[in-house]
Write a protein that holds these residues in place. Structure first.
Motif, PDB file in Angstrom:
ATOM      1  N   ALA A   1       1.050  -1.297  -0.037  1.00 55.90           N
ATOM      2  CA  ALA A   1       0.193  -0.033   0.092  1.00 55.90           C
ATOM      3  C   ALA A   1       0.312   1.091  -0.061  1.00 55.90           C
ATOM      4  N   GLY A   2       1.839   1.076   0.633  1.00 58.23           N
ATOM      5  CA  GLY A   2       3.353   2.007   0.402  1.00 58.23           C
ATOM      6  C   GLY A   2       3.538   2.855  -1.174  1.00 58.23           C
ATOM      7  N   GLY A   3       3.283   1.929  -1.936  1.00 62.76           N
ATOM      8  CA  GLY A   3       3.258   2.666  -3.272  1.00 62.76           C
ATOM      9  C   GLY A   3       2.720   1.796  -4.295  1.00 62.76           C
ATOM     10  N   PRO A   4       2.752   2.036  -5.989  1.00 55.77           N
ATOM     11  CA  PRO A   4       2.091   1.701  -6.969  1.00 55.77           C
ATOM     12  C   PRO A   4       2.736   0.445  -7.154  1.00 55.77           C
ATOM     13  N   PRO A   5       1.879  -0.314  -7.159  1.00 55.08           N
ATOM     14  CA  PRO A   5       2.113  -1.505  -7.333  1.00 55.08           C
ATOM     15  C   PRO A   5       3.420  -2.167  -8.475  1.00 55.08           C
ATOM     16  N   THR A   6       4.033  -3.338  -8.312  1.00 55.71           N
ATOM     17  CA  THR A   6       5.461  -3.413  -8.904  1.00 55.71           C
ATOM     18  C   THR A   6       4.629  -3.977 -10.470  1.00 55.71           C
ATOM     19  N   THR A   7       6.096  -3.709 -11.490  1.00 49.06           N
ATOM     20  CA  THR A   7       5.976  -4.426 -13.164  1.00 49.06           C
ATOM     21  C   THR A   7       5.797  -5.288 -13.359  1.00 49.06           C
ATOM     22  N   ILE A   8       7.478  -5.844 -11.807  1.00 52.46           N
ATOM     23  CA  ILE A   8       8.449  -7.110 -12.361  1.00 52.46           C
ATOM     24  C   ILE A   8       7.161  -8.226 -11.611  1.00 52.46           C
ATOM     25  N   GLN A   9       6.731  -9.502 -12.831  1.00 54.63           N
ATOM     26  CA  GLN A   9       6.168  -9.879 -12.995  1.00 54.63           C
ATOM     27  C   GLN A   9       6.466 -11.388 -12.506  1.00 54.63           C
ATOM     28  N   ARG A  10       8.372 -11.426 -12.718  1.00 51.65           N
ATOM     29  CA  ARG A  10       9.184 -12.712 -12.854  1.00 51.65           C
ATOM     30  C   ARG A  10      10.806 -12.451 -12.619  1.00 51.65           C
ATOM     31  N   PHE A  11      11.031 -12.724 -11.355  1.00 51.71           N
ATOM     32  CA  PHE A  11      12.829 -12.417 -11.592  1.00 51.71           C
ATOM     33  C   PHE A  11      13.407 -13.202 -11.334  1.00 51.71           C
ATOM     34  N   VAL A  12      14.206 -13.584 -12.184  1.00 53.21           N
ATOM     35  CA  VAL A  12      15.342 -14.713 -11.980  1.00 53.21           C
ATOM     36  C   VAL A  12      16.567 -14.746 -12.178  1.00 53.21           C
ATOM     37  N   ILE A  13      17.428 -15.281 -11.946  1.00 56.83           N
ATOM     38  CA  ILE A  13      19.536 -14.901 -11.723  1.00 56.83           C
ATOM     39  C   ILE A  13      19.453 -16.431 -11.875  1.00 56.83           C
ATOM     40  N   LEU A  14      20.821 -16.256 -13.244  1.00 59.10           N
ATOM     41  CA  LEU A  14      21.760 -17.820 -13.666  1.00 59.10           C
ATOM     42  C   LEU A  14      23.260 -17.223 -12.807  1.00 59.10           C
ATOM     43  N   TYR A  15      23.860 -18.247 -12.762  1.00 56.24           N
ATOM     44  CA  TYR A  15      24.796 -18.230 -12.228  1.00 56.24           C
ATOM     45  C   TYR A  15      25.644 -19.169 -12.862  1.00 56.24           C
ATOM     46  N   PRO A  16      26.852 -20.194 -12.355  1.00 56.46           N
ATOM     47  CA  PRO A  16      27.736 -21.145 -11.878  1.00 56.46           C
ATOM     48  C   PRO A  16      27.138 -21.593 -10.799  1.00 56.46           C
ATOM     49  N   GLN A  17      27.211 -22.978 -11.276  1.00 56.94           N
ATOM     50  CA  GLN A  17      26.287 -23.615 -10.363  1.00 56.94           C
ATOM     51  C   GLN A  17      26.846 -23.568  -8.201  1.00 56.94           C
ATOM     52  N   GLU A  18      28.410 -23.761  -8.780  1.00 55.36           N
ATOM     53  CA  GLU A  18      28.974 -23.445  -8.012  1.00 55.36           C
ATOM     54  C   GLU A  18      28.965 -22.354  -6.690  1.00 55.36           C
ATOM     55  N   TRP A  19      28.386 -21.692  -7.176  1.00 54.74           N
ATOM     56  CA  TRP A  19      27.506 -19.888  -6.974  1.00 54.74           C
ATOM     57  C   TRP A  19      26.497 -20.180  -5.896  1.00 54.74           C
ATOM     58  N   GLU A  20      25.687 -21.091  -5.985  1.00 55.49           N
ATOM     59  CA  GLU A  20      24.393 -21.316  -6.093  1.00 55.49           C
ATOM     60  C   GLU A  20      24.937 -21.044  -4.153  1.00 55.49           C
ATOM     61  N   GLU A  21      25.117 -21.656  -3.346  1.00 58.88           N
ATOM     62  CA  GLU A  21      24.741 -21.157  -1.772  1.00 58.88           C
ATOM     63  C   GLU A  21      25.122 -19.693  -1.591  1.00 58.88           C
ATOM     64  N   ARG A  22      26.318 -19.035  -1.685  1.00 57.22           N
ATOM     65  CA  ARG A  22      26.574 -17.935  -1.860  1.00 57.22           C
ATOM     66  C   ARG A  22      25.136 -17.013  -1.970  1.00 57.22           C
ATOM     67  N   LEU A  23      24.233 -17.165  -3.303  1.00 55.11           N
ATOM     68  CA  LEU A  23      22.908 -16.728  -3.957  1.00 55.11           C
ATOM     69  C   LEU A  23      21.712 -17.164  -3.098  1.00 55.11           C
ATOM     70  N   LYS A  24      21.878 -17.456  -2.494  1.00 61.66           N
ATOM     71  CA  LYS A  24      20.480 -18.494  -2.120  1.00 61.66           C
ATOM     72  C   LYS A  24      19.701 -17.347  -1.258  1.00 61.66           C
TER      73      LYS A  24
END
Length: 248
Positions: free
Chosen positions: A117-140
């Motif tokens: 309610a504090g602002g207009p609704p976001t236009t972002i419908q989906r947010f995905v990141i790609l990375y080398p699999q060895e980076w997964e733990e630090r990006l969770k």
């Protein structure tokens, strides 16, 4: 008196002889100034079909067998296709697009921030990141932060729906902007440069739905330190972008 007459006769004879000889002699040759050749394009040499020799103005070029080594019509595209031919494909059926990514990479969906309610609704419908699999733990999300490791993905993908004005509330216009073509689709390429902070974005407008945009952000290539640490990852980003396509 006789001597004088004889001398006169001899003088006249000599004069007539000179005149006669001059009349029979050819005219003196005129030496012309050499003509400077006018520079023109060299004519195309036509080889004698009965001869195997190549004209000296056109060195022989070996002819490759097209069946043995076909020449691609679009070398850059073909090179990219060779690199990405066996890559897995990220496909979004709901929003109608896809792209390939390296087999040693992974991806995950991140929560979409909703201002409520504090602002207009976001236009972002989906947010995905790609990375080398060895980076997964630090990006969770919610993982324990590691001060010794930088946490940034190789590439982020954000799907937005709304007007351009609404889009700009989420993605401010950057300093440099130009329209480029990637894999046959038009993309808005934007980049900002602040010392060693260089944000780079590629935004694809859906060809049918003018409210739908797919934005891919590159958080590595614009930073000298990140490129130095992850040059192999940065070198793959253009190949990923080259495979982007709308599926409907």
């Amino acid at each position: 008196m006789k001597i004088t007459s004889v001398a006169a006769i001899l003088s006249l004879s000599a004069l007539f002889l000179v005149i006669a000889v001059s009349a029979c002699s050819p005219a003196p040759a005129v030496v012309a100034e050499p003509v400077r050749p006018v520079a023109t394009s060299a004519p195309t040499a036509v080889a004698d079909p009965s001869s195997d020799a190549t004209p000296p103005t056109e060195p022989a070029v070996p002819t490759a067998d097209p069946a043995a080594n076909p020449e691609p019509s679009h070398p850059v595209d073909e090179d990219e296709a060779d690199v990405t031919a066996d890559w897995p494909v990220f496909r979004d059926e709901a929003y109608g697009f896809q792209f390939a990514y390296p087999p040693e990479w992974g991806f995950m969906d991140l929560p979409v921030y909703d201002p409520g309610a504090g602002g207009p609704p976001t236009t972002i419908q989906r947010f995905v990141i790609l990375y080398p699999q060895e980076w997964e733990e630090r990006l969770k999300p919610g993982g324990e932060p590691d001060p010794n490791v930088s946490s940034y993905p190789a590439l982020s993908v954000e799907i937005t729906a709304g007007t351009m004005e609404a889009y700009r509330r989420e993605f401010m216009e950057l300093g440099r902007s130009e329209t480029i073509e990637i894999n046959g689709f038009t993309a808005l390429y934007e980049r900002d440069t602040y010392d060693d902070y260089n944000m780079t974005r590629y935004t694809f407008q859906h060809p049918i739905n003018d409210q739908l945009r797919i934005t891919l952000s590159d958080p590595i290539s614009g930073f000298s330190v990140r490129v130095a640490e992850n040059g192999d990852v940065a070198s793959l980003i253009p190949s990923v972008l080259s495979t982007f396509t709308f599926t409907e």
